[in-house]
Scaffold this active site. Structure first.
Site, PDB file in Angstrom:
ATOM      1  N   LYS A 183       0.820  -1.220   0.000  1.00 50.96           N
ATOM      2  CA  LYS A 183       0.000   0.000   0.000  1.00 50.96           C
ATOM      3  C   LYS A 183       0.849   1.263   0.000  1.00 50.96           C
ATOM      4  O   LYS A 183       0.446   2.249  -0.606  1.00 50.96           O
ATOM      5  CB  LYS A 183      -1.056  -0.002   1.101  1.00 50.96           C
ATOM      6  CG  LYS A 183      -0.578   0.004   2.518  1.00 50.96           C
ATOM      7  CD  LYS A 183      -1.801  -0.013   3.428  1.00 50.96           C
ATOM      8  CE  LYS A 183      -1.477  -0.117   4.893  1.00 50.96           C
ATOM      9  NZ  LYS A 183      -0.233  -0.699   5.330  1.00 50.96           N
TER      10      LYS A 183
ATOM     11  N   ARG B 232       1.187  -7.786  14.170  1.00 53.65           N
ATOM     12  CA  ARG B 232       0.569  -6.716  13.384  1.00 53.65           C
ATOM     13  C   ARG B 232      -0.553  -7.255  12.492  1.00 53.65           C
ATOM     14  O   ARG B 232      -1.569  -6.606  12.294  1.00 53.65           O
ATOM     15  CB  ARG B 232       1.652  -5.990  12.555  1.00 53.65           C
ATOM     16  CG  ARG B 232       2.535  -5.108  13.444  1.00 53.65           C
ATOM     17  CD  ARG B 232       3.874  -4.821  12.812  1.00 53.65           C
ATOM     18  NE  ARG B 232       3.793  -3.968  11.661  1.00 53.65           N
ATOM     19  CZ  ARG B 232       4.665  -3.984  10.655  1.00 53.65           C
ATOM     20  NH1 ARG B 232       5.678  -4.841  10.678  1.00 53.65           N
ATOM     21  NH2 ARG B 232       4.535  -3.163   9.657  1.00 53.65           N
TER      22      ARG B 232
END
Ligand code: AMP
Length: 204
Positions: free
Chosen positions: A13, A164
């Site tokens: 991203k 995460r």
């Protein structure tokens, strides 16, 4: 145009947000980079959260982000990369601005862990590379853009990445329901160019 990029760690991203921000002429705001660039006592406080893969407190990141989007280079719009990360942040964001599109780049956890194991970043300019994909640096250990030394982020260890990803699924993904009408889904298991093309076709 105000856009949010979402996706699990390693989905690309940051890379795609940079490409789209250049094409649309709007700024790219990575909250991870904003936090990594903090200095002094604040940096010490942030490192305790960040190095172990935890999220920093919402009030802190919202304050930092609010100040950033008020700067002049955000007048034409922006791409948020790494924010919001949970429903509380998403609701706070809704009170600040209207988001036009949420671009979600999908990737399996297995591929995410594999990709992150090859990720290196430049110490000087923050540019991201991947020694396992077509995004590898031309010269090993050196940044193509500025010649800076490449290093592995402390939170890119396998243990921190798993933590995460867990946070991504439990806390970040539910945001997609909140923004149902704005979500654009992109297949992250393609080359950088193919992902950029799919985003161009679906987002403009
Ligand atoms: P990233 O570069 O987006 O992977 O972010 C690296 C780290 O910065 C995360 O693991 C968090 O510790 C922190 N961080 C970045 N963005 C946020 C956010 N929106 N809320 C809380 N913590 C964040």
């Amino acid at each position: 145009m105000k856009i949010v990029f979402m996706g699990p760690q390693g989905c690309g991203k940051g890379t795609q947000a940079k490409i789209l921000s250049k094409r649309l002429g709007i700024c790219h705001i990575s909250t991870g980079d904003l936090l990594r660039n903090a200095e002094g006592d604040l940096k010490k406080e942030l490192d305790e959260y960040m190095n172990s893969g935890k999220l920093v407190p919402d009030e802190l990141i919202v304050k930092i982000l609010k100040e950033r989007i008020q700067e002049a280079d955000c007048n034409e719009g922006f791409i948020l990369d790494g924010f919001p990360r949970n429903l509380n942040q998403a609701n706070l964001l809704k009170n600040i601005v209207d988001i036009d599109k949420i671009v979600e780049i999908g990737l399996s956890d297995e591929e995410a862990v594999k990709r992150i194991s090859g990720r290196v970043n430049c110490k000087m300019c923050g540019e991201s590379y991947n020694t396992l994909t077509d995004a590898h640096p031309k010269i090993e250990g050196k940044c193509d853009s500025c010649g800076g030394e490449l290093f592995r982020r402390a939170d890119d260890s396998e243990e921190a990445v798993k933590k995460r990803l867990e946070i991504y699924h439990s806390e970040t993904e539910p945001i997609l329901d909140l923004y149902k009408d704005e979500v654009v889904r992109i297949n992250g298991e393609q080359s950088i160019d193919s992902i950029a093309k799919e985003i161009e076709e679906k987002v403009g």
